[in-house]
Design a protein around this motif. Structure first.
Motif, PDB file in Angstrom:
ATOM      1  N   SER A 212      52.501 -30.002  99.881  1.00  0.00           N
ATOM      2  CA  SER A 212      52.737 -30.168 101.331  1.00  0.00           C
ATOM      3  C   SER A 212      53.255 -28.728 101.605  1.00  0.00           C
ATOM      4  O   SER A 212      53.173 -27.853 100.685  1.00  0.00           O
ATOM      5  CB  SER A 212      54.130 -31.184 101.459  1.00  0.00           C
ATOM      6  OG  SER A 212      55.231 -30.491 100.712  1.00  0.00           O
TER       7      SER A 212
ATOM      8  N   PHE B 217      45.928 -32.988 100.145  1.00  0.00           N
ATOM      9  CA  PHE B 217      46.732 -32.291 101.112  1.00  0.00           C
ATOM     10  C   PHE B 217      46.709 -32.548 102.547  1.00  0.00           C
ATOM     11  O   PHE B 217      47.740 -32.524 103.193  1.00  0.00           O
ATOM     12  CB  PHE B 217      46.004 -30.676 100.948  1.00  0.00           C
ATOM     13  CG  PHE B 217      46.602 -29.733 101.862  1.00  0.00           C
ATOM     14  CD1 PHE B 217      47.833 -29.391 101.563  1.00  0.00           C
ATOM     15  CD2 PHE B 217      45.834 -29.421 103.299  1.00  0.00           C
ATOM     16  CE1 PHE B 217      48.512 -28.334 102.643  1.00  0.00           C
ATOM     17  CE2 PHE B 217      46.476 -28.464 104.062  1.00  0.00           C
ATOM     18  CZ  PHE B 217      47.794 -27.926 103.631  1.00  0.00           C
TER      19      PHE B 217
ATOM     20  N   ARG C 113      50.607 -32.674 103.776  1.00  0.00           N
ATOM     21  CA  ARG C 113      50.905 -31.594 104.243  1.00  0.00           C
ATOM     22  C   ARG C 113      52.124 -31.384 105.025  1.00  0.00           C
ATOM     23  O   ARG C 113      53.094 -30.284 104.840  1.00  0.00           O
ATOM     24  CB  ARG C 113      49.842 -30.831 105.052  1.00  0.00           C
ATOM     25  CG  ARG C 113      49.446 -31.388 106.196  1.00  0.00           C
ATOM     26  CD  ARG C 113      48.488 -30.596 107.113  1.00  0.00           C
ATOM     27  NE  ARG C 113      47.983 -31.286 108.434  1.00  0.00           N
ATOM     28  CZ  ARG C 113      48.697 -31.466 109.354  1.00  0.00           C
ATOM     29  NH1 ARG C 113      50.018 -30.730 109.515  1.00  0.00           N
ATOM     30  NH2 ARG C 113      48.634 -32.081 110.377  1.00  0.00           N
TER      31      ARG C 113
END
Length: 270
Positions: free
Chosen positions: A77, A199, A203
């Motif tokens: 993240s 991702f 994120r």
């Protein structure tokens, strides 16, 4: 260009970084350059030679980009990227420095300045990602589908790296073979797209207004007037939020500022 290539581990993932020594033996200043989404530390190659006249320059590749390890088993993240960069500084025993960040890297640079105000001297932001919300539930569900990495791969192959780069710059003639190769290499790793899907789901969102307003570092923001991805209006909004910021709108420039206008940017970095 002389440099040393290194690896350190964060959450058991191998992180690639490079150190470019300063040509000025009397200077102890360091600048860390943070790249954007789908890019790598190599995107700053046109800025680094001039920066080395006054800085030791450090670049890193955020996983799963560049030469850093790709893994779909670990979620990264923005908070992880911020902690990763701080961990690298601890690893190198660097206590105080300047930071430059492009696009997503600009968001991480602001987070570092917010979380570690005692360590950051100046911020140099090149069209930094700002005001994006976390991935919504519907998009997260799509990114969780087993077929999603294959769909992303098909889309990227259909548009081509050349087409992607030419869309992001104001003058397509500035897309060089070196740029195409540098951006293409990570896509050759089969683990990239599952990692990207992970991702996208994890994120998080960009710093909120109240956090931006607490950043104490002197900040210089650069924005391409012809940016097709993040409009200059975001830069003006940031200018109003960041207490110690100035903004430079660069004519005839798009989103890839470190590649398009390196001399102009470096002239403001002192």
């Amino acid at each position: 260009m002389s440099y040393s290539n290194h690896t350190f581990h964060y959450k058991k993932i191998a992180i690639d970084y490079r150190i470019y020594p300063s040509h000025n033996t009397d200077s102890s200043r360091t600048i860390l350059l943070l790249h954007g989404f789908l890019a790598s530390g190599s995107c700053f190659h046109r800025m680094i030679p001039d920066l080395r006249q006054r800085y030791q320059v450090i670049t890193l590749d955020f996983p799963p980009f560049g030469n850093s390890e790709k893994s779909s088993d670990i979620a990264f993240s923005y908070e992880d990227y911020t902690d990763l960069a701080a961990s690298l500084l601890d690893h190198l025993q660097i206590k105080y420095l300047d930071i430059g960040g492009h696009s997503m890297g600009g968001q991480i640079a602001m987070r570092l300045a917010y979380c570690y105000p005692e360590r950051i001297n100046k911020l140099f932001l090149f069209a930094p990602s700002s005001y994006m919300l976390p991935t919504d539930t519907f998009s997260s569900m799509i990114a969780s589908a087993s077929i999603f990495p294959a769909i992303m791969q098909f889309v990227f192959e259909a548009t081509s790296v050349v087409g992607f780069l030419r869309h992001l710059v104001a003058d397509p003639e500035k897309v060089t073979l070196r740029m195409v190769i540098a951006y293409s290499i990570p896509f050759m790793d089969k683990e990239l797209f599952p990692s990207l899907a992970h991702f996208i789901r994890s994120r998080g969102g960009d710093l909120p207004n109240d956090s931006l307003q607490q950043i104490k570092a002197k900040t210089i923001i650069f924005w391409g007037k012809e940016d097709p991805l993040l409009p200059p209006s975001i830069g003006y909004r940031l200018l109003a939020e960041l207490p110690h910021a100035t903004l430079h709108i660069l004519p005839d420039a798009g989103h890839l500022l470190p590649e398009e206008t390196p001399e102009t940017i470096v002239s403001y970095i002192e």
